[in-house]
Design a protein around this motif. Structure first.
Motif, PDB file in Angstrom:
ATOM      1  N   ALA A 142       0.801  -1.220   0.000  1.00  0.00           N
ATOM      2  CA  ALA A 142       0.000   0.000   0.000  1.00  0.00           C
ATOM      3  C   ALA A 142       0.836   1.274   0.000  1.00  0.00           C
ATOM      4  O   ALA A 142       0.690   2.115  -0.888  1.00  0.00           O
ATOM      5  CB  ALA A 142      -0.934   0.001   1.213  1.00  0.00           C
ATOM      6  N   MET A 143       1.730   1.398   0.967  1.00  0.00           N
ATOM      7  CA  MET A 143       2.347   2.704   1.187  1.00  0.00           C
ATOM      8  C   MET A 143       3.234   3.150   0.029  1.00  0.00           C
ATOM      9  O   MET A 143       3.149   4.282  -0.423  1.00  0.00           O
ATOM     10  CB  MET A 143       3.169   2.674   2.477  1.00  0.00           C
ATOM     11  N   MET A 166       1.147   4.107  -2.838  1.00  0.00           N
ATOM     12  CA  MET A 166       0.441   5.351  -2.573  1.00  0.00           C
ATOM     13  C   MET A 166       1.313   6.558  -2.902  1.00  0.00           C
ATOM     14  O   MET A 166       0.834   7.597  -3.331  1.00  0.00           O
ATOM     15  CB  MET A 166       0.079   5.385  -1.094  1.00  0.00           C
ATOM     16  N   THR A 209      -5.461  -1.386  -2.553  1.00  0.00           N
ATOM     17  CA  THR A 209      -4.892  -1.027  -1.252  1.00  0.00           C
ATOM     18  C   THR A 209      -4.928   0.476  -1.028  1.00  0.00           C
ATOM     19  O   THR A 209      -5.299   0.946   0.043  1.00  0.00           O
ATOM     20  CB  THR A 209      -3.432  -1.479  -1.160  1.00  0.00           C
ATOM     21  N   VAL A 262      -8.292   2.072  -0.228  1.00  0.00           N
ATOM     22  CA  VAL A 262      -8.656   1.983   1.188  1.00  0.00           C
ATOM     23  C   VAL A 262      -7.884   3.034   1.981  1.00  0.00           C
ATOM     24  O   VAL A 262      -8.449   3.810   2.748  1.00  0.00           O
ATOM     25  CB  VAL A 262      -8.342   0.582   1.744  1.00  0.00           C
ATOM     26  N   ALA A 263      -6.576   3.063   1.768  1.00  0.00           N
ATOM     27  CA  ALA A 263      -5.723   3.900   2.604  1.00  0.00           C
ATOM     28  C   ALA A 263      -5.987   5.390   2.401  1.00  0.00           C
ATOM     29  O   ALA A 263      -5.967   6.155   3.358  1.00  0.00           O
ATOM     30  CB  ALA A 263      -4.261   3.585   2.332  1.00  0.00           C
ATOM     31  N   MET A 295      -9.604   6.482   3.981  1.00  0.00           N
ATOM     32  CA  MET A 295      -9.985   6.058   5.320  1.00  0.00           C
ATOM     33  C   MET A 295      -9.897   7.209   6.322  1.00  0.00           C
ATOM     34  O   MET A 295     -10.744   7.356   7.194  1.00  0.00           O
ATOM     35  CB  MET A 295      -9.065   4.906   5.754  1.00  0.00           C
ATOM     36  N   ALA A 296      -8.860   8.046   6.172  1.00  0.00           N
ATOM     37  CA  ALA A 296      -8.622   9.080   7.176  1.00  0.00           C
ATOM     38  C   ALA A 296      -9.754  10.097   7.230  1.00  0.00           C
ATOM     39  O   ALA A 296     -10.073  10.599   8.298  1.00  0.00           O
ATOM     40  CB  ALA A 296      -7.293   9.775   6.882  1.00  0.00           C
TER      41      ALA A 296
END
Lengths: 290, 280
Positions: A218-219, A222, A242, A245-246, A249-250
């Protein structure tokens, strides 16, 4: 004596519980993902959710189609495999069969380092080196694209592919190779026509493991993929399952359809991973049975 | 030797060497690039202060401490669980199906991507007792459980059966045998598991983003664990992606890189040390 027996039974019970914790965790994760993933799918409709081409979660008329994410994840993973597997495969054959002890030790240490580098560091270097380079070379407005993500993922799966393939290649019985050499094959021919086919289950497992890592990352992705929910195209800014979602989400509020839809995306991702795990197990088991 | 065969051999040899060289070059480049860009940005002030808007200063001491706290908290919880599970599998379990199930579960856990751990951790822990380092640590416990379990299991398998039989023969109960014979024998597996877990925790970010949050407050360990906080990796992400502070991001990246090197080195050394002791 009786008290002793009781004590031993209690200890046995405690260890049994500890042993079952992993099973409990898997169940817990599965149940939680299903429970929190189903509501949004119900509301949006399975077909609209999986095959909708548009994701606009914050629009006045929100749309929740995750086909762009699914395809991006599939293409991104396929691309990473296409680049990473050949490099890893040839490097593994070299390290396992050709390299002398010292070279092998040094490069294996390097590969281990590659495996240990945190994904945000890959993301950082990708962001500052790869993205500008892609923009320059391919003359596109923004280098943050599917292509950048593919390269980063290819590098990230490299250590897994190399390590697992080496283990498989090392396990090939020496007699096979000796027989081939005695029949007049050169060492290189022997490695690729005898050793590699003998280790093919292990190498397949390495590839599947790579698929799992790439689809789950993910990271790093991203930081280099641009994060716009486009249908995938090589030099376009894209979003993976991924990162979908990431990235939202925040700021999604709990209980909203947007957040629930994010959980549904996670559920889809989870199903992908379970499928990959099952494939991996198939290859590993086949290896063991032989 | 015909031409086609020669060509094949030449191509394969070339491919092997080129691909190995690419791998080595990649590692060298990554190391070099991160260290060269990062080390000049590491200063005592950066390492020893917390960020302050008043003086426009960025310090990463809170992030370093948060990382230490989360590593400690995770290890304290995961070690007994993982070692216990491994002991159950090698010493107690007789039912093959149960063993297969537990091992399959462990494999499944190690294949789940960290972003999913992050989500589940958020649902399970953060939603119940708030976004905090402890919630992050508990998430990491689930993630690292298979690692500790597997390394311990491997080293338990190397404890000779005759030791156990000897202890039983002297009249020791099962628990006594485990405590005095089996546990001392798996120290190397536990240490290896620890090192691997620390490496994984240091590198983890996706699972912590939604469970531990991204605060930079300077806390003691107990307040720290119950309040949100960014670890080094999360701080790197925030500084690079959200705030555009690439100098700081590189400094953190260099620190992480050096730590990764040290961890790999210690894993190798520990492995060698115990292998030597075994052979004596």
């Amino acid at each position: 004596m009786k008290r002793n027996r009781l004590f031993e039974n209690i200890v046995h019970g405690i260890f049994l519980i500890l042993g079952l914790i992993t099973v409990g965790c898997v169940l817990l994760i599965t149940v939680y993902l299903i429970i929190s993933g189903i509501p949004a799918i119900k509301e949006i409709g399975l077909f609209n959710f999986l095959f909708g081409k548009e994701w606009a979660s914050t629009a006045a008329e929100p749309k929740y189609g995750i086909l762009p994410f699914i395809l991006t994840s599939v293409y991104g993973t396929a691309g990473a495999i296409l680049i990473g597997v050949p490099i890893g495969f040839f490097a593994a054959v070299y390290l396992s069969k050709v390299a002398n002890k010292k070279v092998r030790a040094v490069i294996e240490a390097a590969v281990n380092l590659l495996a240990g580098i945190p994904s945000v560091v890959y993301g950082l270097v990708g962001m500052l080196v790869l993205v500008p380079v892609i923009r320059e070379i391919f003359n596109v407005p923004d280098g943050a694209s599917l292509f950048a993500a593919i390269i980063v993922l290819a590098i990230m799966i490299l250590p897994n592919i190399i390590k697992v393939s080496i283990t498989a290649l090392d396990a090939v019985p020496k007699e096979y190779e000796d027989a081939s050499l005695a029949l007049g094959a050169t060492p290189t021919e022997t490695f690729f026509k005898v050793s590699v086919p003998a280790a093919k289950s292990g190498i397949a497992a390495a590839v599947v493991l790579g698929v799992g890592r790439a689809i789950g990352e993910a990271m790093a992705v991203m930081m280099v993929a641009g994060n716009v929910a486009n249908m995938p195209s090589l030099f376009e800014s894209v979003r993976f399952l991924t990162t979908a979602v990431a990235s939202e989400m925040a700021y999604s509020s709990p209980g909203s359809l947007q957040r629930n839809a994010l959980f549904s995306i996670a559920l889809v991702l989870f199903l992908f991973i379970m499928l990959i795990n099952a494939t991996l197990n198939f290859f590993l088991k086949r290896d063991k049975e032989k | 030797m015909n031409k086609k065969r020669k060509l094949y051999i030449g191509f394969m040899r070339g491919a092997m060497i080129v691909c190995t060289a690419i791998t080595a070059a990649l590692v060298l480049f990554l190391m070099g690039y991160v260290l060269i860009n990062g080390i000049p940005n590491i200063s005592w002030e950066l390492l020893s202060t917390k960020p302050s808007y008043l003086t426009e200063r960025i310090g990463i001491l809170p992030d370093i401490l948060n990382t230490v706290y989360i590593v400690l908290a995770t290890l304290v919880i995961v070690l007994p669980l993982g070692v216990g599970a491994a002991i159950y599998l090698t010493e107690y379990a007789k039912n093959k199906k149960l063993v297969a199930m537990i091992e399959y579960a462990a494999e499944t856990l190690s294949g789940i991507p960290s972003i999913i751990y992050g989500l589940v951790g958020m649902l399970l822990f953060s939603n119940n007792f708030g976004t905090s380092l402890l919630a992050g640590a508990l998430t990491l416990v689930i993630m690292n459980l298979p690692t500790v379990m597997r390394t311990t299991q491997e080293s338990l398998k190397t404890v000779p059966q005759s030791y156990r039989e000897g202890a039983f023969g002297l009249g020791a109960g099962k628990w006594r045998v485990i405590r005095t014979v089996v546990l001392p024998g798996c120290v190397d597996g536990v240490i290896t598991g620890c090192i691997l877990s620390v490496g994984r925790i240091l590198g983890e970010s996706a699972a912590l983003l939604f469970t531990a949050g991204f605060a930079h407050a300077l806390n003691g360990i107990f307040t720290g664990l119950t309040s949100p906080g960014a670890t080094l990796t999360v701080a790197l992400y925030v500084y690079a992606k959200e705030e555009g502070e690439f100098g700081i991001a590189f400094a953190i990246a260099a620190i992480l890189m050096i730590l990764t090197l040290l961890i790999n080195l210690s894993a190798t050394l520990v492995g060698k040390y115990f292998a030597k002791r075994r052979n004596v």
